[in-house]
Write an enzyme that holds these catalytic residues in place. Structure first.
Site, short mmCIF file in Angstrom:
data_model
loop_
_atom_site.label_atom_id
_atom_site.label_comp_id
_atom_site.label_asym_id
_atom_site.label_seq_id
_atom_site.Cartn_x
_atom_site.Cartn_y
_atom_site.Cartn_z
N GLU A 299 0.84 -1.20 0.00
CA GLU A 299 0.00 0.00 0.00
C GLU A 299 0.87 1.24 0.00
O GLU A 299 1.88 1.31 0.68
CB GLU A 299 -0.82 0.04 1.29
N CYS B 107 -2.59 1.55 8.34
CA CYS B 107 -1.59 0.60 7.87
C CYS B 107 -2.13 -0.77 7.52
O CYS B 107 -2.69 -1.44 8.37
CB CYS B 107 -0.58 0.34 8.97
N CYS C 249 -2.33 -3.57 14.70
CA CYS C 249 -1.98 -3.22 13.32
C CYS C 249 -2.42 -4.29 12.34
O CYS C 249 -2.33 -5.48 12.63
CB CYS C 249 -0.47 -3.01 13.22
N CYS D 224 3.33 8.33 1.67
CA CYS D 224 3.63 7.38 2.73
C CYS D 224 3.89 6.02 2.08
O CYS D 224 3.01 5.47 1.41
CB CYS D 224 2.43 7.31 3.68
N CYS E 186 2.35 -6.28 15.96
CA CYS E 186 1.76 -5.33 16.91
C CYS E 186 0.26 -5.62 17.02
O CYS E 186 -0.39 -5.93 16.01
CB CYS E 186 1.99 -3.88 16.45
N CYS F 24 4.34 -7.62 7.45
CA CYS F 24 5.21 -7.20 8.55
C CYS F 24 5.30 -8.34 9.56
O CYS F 24 4.33 -9.08 9.75
CB CYS F 24 4.62 -5.96 9.24
#
Ligand code: SAH
Length: 351
Positions: free
Chosen positions: A95, A339, A122, A108, A119, A115
């Site tokens: 993204e 995100c 997220c 961004c 977390c 990832c």
């Protein structure tokens, strides 16, 4: 013959790659400018090259900016936020978001596919494989928007590495991409207009300190006590937040840049007045700004955004302690701008 990817090469790398083909050094400079200054996405666009040089390039190199697919595209109703899910040839997708602020356009970018940091709040790690992006793939995200903006004679003026992935785990490629953007014959973007956001990978922060660039550092803190932070961000077990803050202090002392601390506000979890006081205590008297981020709810994660009043109260506690604090301006809430949300919803076959 396996073709080499040309996008993401430095000038020196281009010169070295072109030499065996009998192409002169100045050709590499011309190609560099076509790719990084003029956002060309095909060799045919390079009108100051001969037909035979273009044919040579086509024979030996691929150009990933010409092969990227826009898998999804969303624009916020106010027209200020434009988000895309870009697909690479191996099927990976990332993204990228372009935001139109009063000072200009900010992009961004993602640093990894997915990832691994896990977390709690997220969406980036929800599905799909993970891999590092190449320098070219990182850069290509900026150029996707730069090419669109060129039509209206506008430029990307800020780049923030705050999309999916942990940039400090792919730092060499991230820095290579930022260095190319910084080049005069790239986009000439100042390091002060670039930001790297990390969950707190200390060796990466130290390496960045050693490099001595004036890139802005943002730390995703999200909690200022050990137990709470570990429950939200498992990385806190490896790199404790107090050590992370120390490394960030050293970064700031090294280059004079103010460190930004991101603090996502999760209703009932880390948004109490006590949490605010603890945070204020930890960051008092430092050259920092705290950016409060009212959480973008990720349905799979079950967290809620606090009320406006709760955000205000938290904000006031920090203000009273004379800490620079801002509340993140909400952009693109209507288009899944948090995100990893677009990628996650696409991979599970969302709308
Ligand atoms: N891995 C890096 C950069 C990517 S995350 C980092 O941790 O900083 C970019 C920022 O968005 C981080 O501060 C992250 O914590 C935040 N973020 C992640 N999920 C979010 C959500 N659901 N709502 C609001 N912010 C979120």
């Amino acid at each position: 013959m396996i073709k080499q990817e040309i996008f993401g090469m430095t000038l020196l790398e281009m010169q070295e790659a072109l030499l065996p083909l009998g192409m002169k050094k100045f050709r590499a400079e011309q190609i560099f400018r076509w790719l990084y200054e003029k956002s060309a996405v095909s060799f045919e666009e390079m009108t100051n090259l001969s037909k035979s040089d273009i044919a040579l390039l086509q024979e030996h190199f691929t150009l990933l900016t010409g092969q990227i697919k826009v898998l999804r595209e969303l624009k916020s109703t106010d027209g200020l936020t434009h988000k895309v899910l870009l697909g690479f040839t191996d099927g990976a997708s990332v993204e990228t978001v372009c935001m139109h602020h009063d000072y200009g356009y900010s992009v961004c970018i993602s640093s990894q596919v997915g990832c691994s940091m896990d977390c709690a709040f997220c969406a980036s790690g929800l599905q799909g494989q993970e891999r590092n992006l190449t320098a070219g793939e990182i850069l290509a995200q900026v150029y996707y928007f730069q090419r669109l903006l060129s039509i209206q004679d506008a430029r990307v003026s800020r780049v923030v590495v705050m999309g999916s992935g942990e940039p400090m785990l792919n730092l060499d490629n991230v820095l290579k991409a930022l260095d190319i953007l910084h080049e005069d014959h790239g986009q000439g973007i100042g390091y002060r207009n670039m930001t790297i956001s990390t969950c707190g990978i200390i060796p990466g922060i130290k390496k960045l300190t050693e490099m001595g660039r004036t890139i802005n550092l943002a730390i995703s803190l999200h909690a200022a006590s050990d137990e709470l932070r570990t429950s939200l961000m498992p990385i806190n077990k490896t790199y404790n937040y107090l050590e992370v803050i120390k490394a960030a202090d050293e970064y700031s002392e090294g280059n004079g840049r103010q460190v930004m601390y991101e603090y996502i506000l999760l209703a009932g979890i880390n948004d109490s007045l006590d949490d605010a006081r603890i945070l204020a205590n930890v960051l008092k008297h430092k050259n920092v700004v705290v950016n409060l981020i009212p959480a973008n709810p990720v349905p799979e994660k079950g967290f809620k955004r606090p009320s406006g009043n709760a955000v205000d109260r938290f904000f006031q506690v920090l203000k009273e302690q004379k800490i620079n604090v801002t509340v993140r301006k909400e952009m693109g809430k209507d288009i899944d701008a948090a995100c990893g949300q677009l990628r996650a919803s696409t991979l599970v076959g969302g709308e």
